[in-house]
Design a protein around this motif. Structure first.
Motif, mmCIF file in Angstrom:
data_model
loop_
_atom_site.group_PDB
_atom_site.id
_atom_site.type_symbol
_atom_site.label_atom_id
_atom_site.label_comp_id
_atom_site.label_asym_id
_atom_site.label_seq_id
_atom_site.Cartn_x
_atom_site.Cartn_y
_atom_site.Cartn_z
ATOM 1 N N ARG A 95 0.803 -1.214 0.000
ATOM 2 C CA ARG A 95 0.000 0.000 0.000
ATOM 3 C C ARG A 95 0.843 1.275 0.000
ATOM 4 O O ARG A 95 0.284 2.361 0.011
ATOM 5 C CB ARG A 95 -0.911 0.021 1.240
ATOM 6 C CG ARG A 95 -1.766 -1.211 1.384
ATOM 7 C CD ARG A 95 -3.010 -1.124 0.530
ATOM 8 N NE ARG A 95 -3.698 -2.401 0.503
ATOM 9 C CZ ARG A 95 -3.808 -3.146 -0.592
ATOM 10 N NH1 ARG A 95 -3.304 -2.738 -1.739
ATOM 11 N NH2 ARG A 95 -4.432 -4.299 -0.550
ATOM 12 N N ALA A 96 2.150 1.160 0.049
ATOM 13 C CA ALA A 96 2.993 2.359 0.074
ATOM 14 C C ALA A 96 2.872 3.086 -1.260
ATOM 15 O O ALA A 96 3.012 2.485 -2.318
ATOM 16 C CB ALA A 96 4.437 1.972 0.339
ATOM 17 N N GLN A 97 2.574 4.377 -1.211
ATOM 18 C CA GLN A 97 2.447 5.161 -2.438
ATOM 19 C C GLN A 97 3.786 5.724 -2.858
ATOM 20 O O GLN A 97 4.129 5.717 -4.035
ATOM 21 C CB GLN A 97 1.451 6.306 -2.226
ATOM 22 C CG GLN A 97 0.051 5.846 -1.908
ATOM 23 C CD GLN A 97 -0.595 5.147 -3.073
ATOM 24 O OE1 GLN A 97 -0.311 5.433 -4.222
ATOM 25 N NE2 GLN A 97 -1.470 4.194 -2.779
ATOM 26 N N SER A 98 4.513 6.263 -1.922
ATOM 27 C CA SER A 98 5.850 6.758 -2.208
ATOM 28 C C SER A 98 6.607 6.795 -0.886
ATOM 29 O O SER A 98 6.022 6.632 0.180
ATOM 30 C CB SER A 98 5.805 8.147 -2.856
ATOM 31 O OG SER A 98 5.192 9.074 -1.994
ATOM 32 N N VAL A 99 7.910 6.975 -0.978
ATOM 33 C CA VAL A 99 8.727 7.004 0.227
ATOM 34 C C VAL A 99 9.506 8.311 0.212
ATOM 35 O O VAL A 99 10.037 8.712 -0.816
ATOM 36 C CB VAL A 99 9.698 5.803 0.263
ATOM 37 C CG1 VAL A 99 10.565 5.862 1.507
ATOM 38 C CG2 VAL A 99 8.933 4.499 0.219
ATOM 39 N N ASP A 135 4.383 7.172 2.441
ATOM 40 C CA ASP A 135 3.138 7.891 2.174
ATOM 41 C C ASP A 135 1.982 6.946 1.917
ATOM 42 O O ASP A 135 2.089 6.011 1.132
ATOM 43 C CB ASP A 135 3.322 8.811 0.963
ATOM 44 C CG ASP A 135 4.323 9.908 1.254
ATOM 45 O OD1 ASP A 135 4.221 10.515 2.317
ATOM 46 O OD2 ASP A 135 5.211 10.138 0.412
ATOM 47 N N SER A 136 0.859 7.242 2.585
ATOM 48 C CA SER A 136 -0.363 6.461 2.406
ATOM 49 C C SER A 136 -1.432 7.391 1.836
ATOM 50 O O SER A 136 -1.230 8.593 1.749
ATOM 51 C CB SER A 136 -0.791 5.901 3.758
ATOM 52 O OG SER A 136 -2.062 5.333 3.677
ATOM 53 N N ILE A 170 10.949 9.306 -3.240
ATOM 54 C CA ILE A 170 11.091 8.175 -4.149
ATOM 55 C C ILE A 170 9.693 7.747 -4.576
ATOM 56 O O ILE A 170 8.880 7.336 -3.739
ATOM 57 C CB ILE A 170 11.808 6.989 -3.470
ATOM 58 C CG1 ILE A 170 13.084 7.478 -2.778
ATOM 59 C CG2 ILE A 170 12.121 5.910 -4.487
ATOM 60 C CD1 ILE A 170 13.806 6.402 -1.993
ATOM 61 N N VAL A 171 9.368 7.892 -5.851
ATOM 62 C CA VAL A 171 8.032 7.554 -6.344
ATOM 63 C C VAL A 171 8.135 6.385 -7.321
ATOM 64 O O VAL A 171 8.736 6.531 -8.386
ATOM 65 C CB VAL A 171 7.378 8.751 -7.070
ATOM 66 C CG1 VAL A 171 5.936 8.435 -7.405
ATOM 67 C CG2 VAL A 171 7.450 9.999 -6.235
ATOM 68 N N PRO A 172 7.564 5.240 -6.970
ATOM 69 C CA PRO A 172 7.559 4.130 -7.924
ATOM 70 C C PRO A 172 6.715 4.500 -9.147
ATOM 71 O O PRO A 172 5.664 5.115 -8.997
ATOM 72 C CB PRO A 172 6.901 2.988 -7.139
ATOM 73 C CG PRO A 172 6.944 3.396 -5.714
ATOM 74 C CD PRO A 172 6.937 4.890 -5.700
ATOM 75 N N ARG A 207 3.020 3.739 -9.141
ATOM 76 C CA ARG A 207 2.146 4.448 -8.224
ATOM 77 C C ARG A 207 1.684 5.793 -8.745
ATOM 78 O O ARG A 207 0.861 6.458 -8.128
ATOM 79 C CB ARG A 207 2.866 4.670 -6.882
ATOM 80 C CG ARG A 207 2.878 3.458 -6.009
ATOM 81 C CD ARG A 207 1.480 3.077 -5.675
ATOM 82 N NE ARG A 207 1.392 1.927 -4.791
ATOM 83 C CZ ARG A 207 0.367 1.091 -4.789
ATOM 84 N NH1 ARG A 207 -0.599 1.255 -5.645
ATOM 85 N NH2 ARG A 207 0.327 0.093 -3.946
ATOM 86 N N THR A 216 0.510 10.904 -6.737
ATOM 87 C CA THR A 216 0.104 9.532 -6.433
ATOM 88 C C THR A 216 -1.200 9.615 -5.664
ATOM 89 O O THR A 216 -1.740 10.707 -5.477
ATOM 90 C CB THR A 216 1.141 8.811 -5.550
ATOM 91 O OG1 THR A 216 1.145 9.423 -4.270
ATOM 92 C CG2 THR A 216 2.525 8.887 -6.145
ATOM 93 N N ALA A 236 -1.475 9.334 -2.654
ATOM 94 C CA ALA A 236 -1.198 9.988 -1.383
ATOM 95 C C ALA A 236 -1.053 11.480 -1.622
ATOM 96 O O ALA A 236 -0.367 11.903 -2.542
ATOM 97 C CB ALA A 236 0.083 9.438 -0.768
ATOM 98 N N THR A 263 0.428 13.439 0.309
ATOM 99 C CA THR A 263 1.680 13.906 0.884
ATOM 100 C C THR A 263 2.883 13.679 -0.024
ATOM 101 O O THR A 263 3.992 14.060 0.334
ATOM 102 C CB THR A 263 1.935 13.183 2.222
ATOM 103 O OG1 THR A 263 1.682 11.801 2.048
ATOM 104 C CG2 THR A 263 1.046 13.718 3.309
ATOM 105 N N LEU A 306 -4.972 0.347 -5.992
ATOM 106 C CA LEU A 306 -4.656 0.936 -4.694
ATOM 107 C C LEU A 306 -4.199 -0.175 -3.754
ATOM 108 O O LEU A 306 -3.592 0.025 -2.792
ATOM 109 C CB LEU A 306 -5.881 1.626 -4.112
ATOM 110 C CG LEU A 306 -6.230 2.955 -4.725
ATOM 111 C CD1 LEU A 306 -7.515 3.466 -4.119
ATOM 112 C CD2 LEU A 306 -5.129 3.984 -4.475
#
Lengths: 463, 166
Positions: free
Chosen positions: A395-399, A418-419, B102-104, B107, B131, B133, B135, B166
């Motif tokens: 569920r991780a959107q970005s880090v 980020d969620s 860091i954005v996959p 996502r 994404t 999110a 944030t 999601l």
């Protein structure tokens, strides 16, 4: 506008009234809301109308005594009738149905026509609620929400409670890929929060307790010193928490968690009874909150992020989404286990922040830590109120990695996972900078790994 | 020890800085804002009944802040950087408050490309990633328009290939 089939016209109120459209479908399978909906709207406008009239004409009204009350009630009635008349037009123009593609469709609008199509594969939640006025008529409101950034919710006002429940089941069943004529999913209650526990826990929340203590101190010092200047302040520090406690108590009264094939079902509320279904696999992140004064009872509160809920709906109002307002830790863990299967918090290997962190956060520093296993990432923080946050890697959107000036001086950095919008924020605060980067990079890899193994959204069809 | 932070917020290869024309664009914006400040100071000079030293002090403070901001813009813009890795995009920025996102690719829900009037005139564009999110906040300012368009197309393509629910 099509005329409904006369054979289906019902006499729902048992008053001999023949209401057109009740329970009917037109030849395209379109359905109408319940015909007494305009009356329910009118009834809910009645008190508002009276209040408005009193507010505007208050001075004059008071002078004329009893007559004025009659005038106010009459005025309220007029407002209510106007609202009801308008809502009658709304009702005549509102249709909902499931189309051939399996989407949920709503046509509405009196002056501006509006056609909406909700893709049920993107369904987030279906809520059946009973606002006070609807409750009097034993009517219910159904709101259906799909994933989307804005205006992704439709509200159907009103259906009978039974119709509302049936519609919810149909929507959930269709979204889950089941046959839509499945009977109502049976519910088995798991947890019920006793009213006493709820009330006590609300008073023992850290801010509430501190404010109440402050109030007692203010009153005491005022009493001893004989000066009553601070009483106004005491009214604020004492009144505010009591208002909040009462509001939350009303909101979460008789909180029940039940298991149903659609997922967990939550029922709560005193004046306004709400129902929320949490389909498995839709929980994005959870947080276990443990205020200081709850610890001797081993109580915790569980917050969740559910995609599409809690980040503010089309009306823009933020809502804290709770899985449990208060429960004993072991009970809470069992409920959490149902939304995040296989989660074992005791077996997590916590990586603490380095010892020098006390210079950045002297109080919570010793508790700051992150952990992960092959399914979830977890972070904990807080000393007075302990917070433990968990997010499945999938569920991780970005880090994100962040570093403020103070952290920089100490070679520390924080890792955020980020969620979706909601009350839960997952952050591993103040780790060693190098370690933080390592954690961030690894988390991205684990998230990618998790996504490769993730399945579609029609979860009930898979199993 | 400072290099440990440097390491934490960077990526060894394929790291792109943003165009230095962004510095010019931001300094022009700063200068335009300062026109208002100068107007305010002039009003102070002209108004009767105000001791002379007040507008003088205000002017001096404004000049000092201007020079500081001028210098800061240069450093801030040079702190922006991005790198495209196999499965994700890295964006870094900030001096006082450092950030690495860091954005996959899987996502990303939306890639925005935008440019204001001054940006367009100078040929700098912002690419922003969204994404689910709120944030996430990954935006890369100061790309040349064709670089930005290429990046957007590449990101969109990779996003499509790796898209996840999601």
């Amino acid at each position: 506008m099509t005329t409904p089939d006369p054979s289906n016209i019902g006499d729902d109120l048992g008053l001999g009234l023949r209401l057109p459209g009740r329970g009917t479908e037109d030849e395209r399978g379109r359905r109408r809301l319940h015909p007494i909906s305009p009356l329910v709207h009118g009834a809910s406008a009645l008190p508002i109308g009276i209040i408005l009239l009193l507010a505007f004409g208050g001075g004059g009204l008071i002078r004329f005594g009893a007559v004025s009350i009659a005038v106010a009630i009459l005025g309220g009635l007029v407002v209510a009738i106007l609202v009801a008349a308008w809502q009658y037009l709304v009702w005549r123009n509102t249709w909902y149905w499931f189309d051939d593609d399996g989407d949920f469709r709503v046509d509405s609008g009196v002056l501006t026509k509006r056609q909406r199509r909700l893709q049920l594969s993107r369904l987030q939640t279906v809520d059946v609620t009973q606002p006070l006025a609807a409750r009097i008529f034993s009517m219910a409101e159904v709101s259906i929400e799909v994933a989307g950034t804005h205006d992704s919710r439709v509200r159907l006002r009103f259906l009978t409670l039974a119709e509302g429940r049936a519609l919810r089941n149909e929507v959930l069943a269709r979204a889950a890929g089941l046959r839509h004529d499945t009977v109502e999913a049976p519910e088995a209650p798991i947890v019920k929060v006793p009213a006493k526990e709820l009330a006590v826990s609300l008073f023992l929340r850290t801010t509430t307790a501190v404010l109440l203590l402050l109030t007692v101190l203010i009153v005491l010092t005022s009493f001893l010193s004989g000066g009553w200047g601070a009483v106004g302040l005491a009214l604020v520090t004492g009144g505010l928490p009591i208002v909040l406690v009462v509001a939350e108590f009303m909101k979460y009264f008789d909180f029940t968690v039940s298991e149903s094939p659609d997922g967990l079902r939550l029922h709560f509320g005193l004046a306004k009874r709400e129902t929320r279904t949490v389909p498995p696999g839709r929980v994005q992140a959870i947080e276990i909150v443990e205020p200081l004064l709850w610890r001797r009872y081993r109580w915790v509160r569980v917050k969740v992020n559910i995609a599409g809920v809690g980040g503010g709906d089309s009306g823009g109002n933020k809502e804290e989404t709770l899985l449990l307002p208060v429960a004993e830790r072991s009970v809470a863990l069992e409920v959490i286990g149902r939304v995040l299967p296989g989660l074992d918090l005791d077996r997590l290997d916590w990586q603490p922040a380095p010892a020098r962190v006390w210079r950045r956060s002297p109080i919570q520093g010793g508790r700051l830590a992150v952990a992960w296993d092959d399914r979830v990432f977890a972070a904990r923080r807080g000393r007075v109120t302990r917070r433990l946050t968990v997010i499945p890697h999938v569920r991780a959107q970005s880090v994100r990695l962040t570093q403020g000036p103070w952290e920089r001086a100490l070679q520390l950095a924080s890792v955020h996972v980020d969620s979706t919008p909601g009350p839960v924020h997952i952050v591993g605060l103040h780790l060693d900078a190098g370690q933080a980067r390592q954690v961030a990079d690894d988390e991205v890899l684990r998230a990618a790994e998790g996504r490769r193994g993730d399945h579609g959204t029609r979860w009930a069809a898979d199993s | 020890m400072a290099d440990r932070t440097e390491q934490a917020f960077s990526w060894s290869e394929g790291w792109h800085p943003v165009s230095s024309r962004l510095i010019t664009a931001r300094r022009i914006t700063l200068a335009l804002v300062y026109l208002l400040v100068v107007a305010g100071v002039i009003v102070l000079f002209v108004l009767p009944g105000i001791p002379q030293w007040i507008p003088v002090a205000a002017l001096a403070a404004a000049v000092v802040v201007f020079i500081w901001l001028w210098w800061l813009i240069g450093r801030r813009v040079r702190s922006f950087g991005y790198a495209e890795r196999g499965d994700d995009l890295l964006v870094t920025s900030g001096i006082l408050f450092r950030r690495l996102v860091i954005v996959p690719y899987g996502r990303m829900q939306l890639v925005d490309v935008k440019a204001g009037p001054i940006d367009r005139w100078l040929g700098v564009t912002t690419v922003q990633l969204h994404t689910a999110a709120a944030t996430t906040d990954a935006s890369i300012p100061g790309l040349e328009p064709d670089v930005a368009a290429d990046l957007r197309d590449r990101l969109a393509r990779r996003g499509e290939e790796r898209s996840a629910g999601l």
